[in-house]
Scaffold this active site. Sequence first.
Site, PDB file in Angstrom:
ATOM      1  N   CYS A  80      58.322  98.833  22.440  1.00  0.00           N
ATOM      2  CA  CYS A  80      58.907  98.495  23.601  1.00  0.00           C
ATOM      3  C   CYS A  80      59.367  96.885  23.946  1.00  0.00           C
ATOM      4  CB  CYS A  80      57.753  98.748  24.907  1.00  0.00           C
ATOM      5  SG  CYS A  80      58.575  98.752  26.483  1.00  0.00           S
ATOM      6  N   HIS A 185      57.410 104.657  23.864  1.00  0.00           N
ATOM      7  CA  HIS A 185      56.235 104.429  23.391  1.00  0.00           C
ATOM      8  C   HIS A 185      55.737 105.565  22.557  1.00  0.00           C
ATOM      9  CE1 HIS A 185      55.157 101.087  25.822  1.00  0.00           C
ATOM     10  NE2 HIS A 185      56.318 101.349  26.801  1.00  0.00           N
ATOM     11  N   GLU A 187      52.804 105.996  21.012  1.00  0.00           N
ATOM     12  CA  GLU A 187      51.691 106.051  21.261  1.00  0.00           C
ATOM     13  C   GLU A 187      51.279 106.811  22.402  1.00  0.00           C
ATOM     14  OE1 GLU A 187      53.207 103.426  21.927  1.00  0.00           O
ATOM     15  OE2 GLU A 187      52.264 102.224  23.746  1.00  0.00           O
TER      16      GLU A 187
END
Lengths: 204, 247
Positions: A80, A185, A187
């Site tokens: 990001c 993202h 994650e």
Amino acid sequence: MIAIIDYNAGNLKSVANAFKEIGESVIVTDNRDEIENSDAIVVPGVGAFGACINSLREKDLIVVLEDQVLGSKKPYLGICLGMQFLARTSFEIGEHRGLGWINGEVRLIEPCKKEFRVPHIGWNNIEIVKESILFEGISEDSCFYFLHSYNFYCEYEDYISSICYHGEDITASVECENIFGVQFHPEKSQKNGLDILRNFVKII
Amino acid sequence: MLKKRLIAVLIIADGQVVQSVQFKHTNVIHWNPVIAVDFFNKWAIDEIVVLDVSRDLSSRNKFYDVVFELSEKCFCPLSVGGWIDDLDEASRFLDIGADKIIINTSAFRKIDLITDCVEKFGSQCVVVSIDVKYDLVCIDRGREVTKIHPVIWAKMVQDYGAGEIFLNDIEYDGNRKGYNLDLIKNVVNAVDIPVIAMGGVLTWWHLVDGINAGAAAVAAANIFHYTEHSTKKAKKFMIEYGIDVRK
């Protein structure tokens, strides 16, 4: 050992958790020695560009990153904001100088129609435009979680490895030798995201 | 293309997941919130919202623990709200694993808090929650009805930099008649940022209605806890009725 750079931005823990989930050891750090001793560098990012790049600068981390990533060619993954840092300039609330490792500018997404709302929040399917180790085993059209208002407009399209559409083409990922950046993202993108992190770990 | 989102909301009081009926929280659904998140992860939920609705701050430490533990298991976005009244508190949640923060009463009382958060975390990180009662903005966990119309307030929070609006009509909350669709339409038309609809879902139809009224995401709490594979079933239904959600 992966060094997750601590520069007072948010969501460092989410990124650390995701690497731990795939069995990788991580250290969240702003310490020069620890970064130098790591095998790869990850710069996550939830934050505003100006505040965060200044924080990197104040902690004297930019020199360390340049030395490690450009000099020693250590794998770098920017997530990001960590990807947007790669640009030369960002126009998020003012004008800020980035790392300038990949030529381009970060500017507000200005979609043509109201149905494309900004921030670009949610799951969007990406189009892989360049073969990349990051996307090995990831099927075309996979969904990832995006959470941003600004787009990385790359000067050279060769560095863009995937895009998605939100009223305009959004740079979803960039790649240049040992430098990787993802706007989404991993994650927070469940299985697909963890697969991306696994692919990154393979490079180390 | 960006998918419409399905969001599961965990209402937390004193460290436990509770049921919400018009902002009254009596039934405990899960003693341990982490179990709920484990299910949602498996069932492909798009996002999780955790709200501390405790009446005071005496159990706040339990709430920090809940967020901390949830974030270890939650590989989808996690938004956290309830009692966030300054920048430090917002930072604290981002540090312990939240991806977005949700502010409500404190944004109403000192609107600069929105700008402060946006300057530090970026607007994509800042969700303003708007509770509505009798067509007016309501704050302090449903206790204080203000004189401001939700559409006007929604425009203001957008101007101050909020990235998203989490919209709940208290009269509809837990009332099982579906969302307040007129409210959603009016707010969605007035702003350019995404709007999350919350409050009142009993059937999967209500989720479809919420999206068709213009919401970028539909959220629910109670319903997801009582059905096995609930979020998967909800998505299957939404896809059948033409809503573009992530499979």
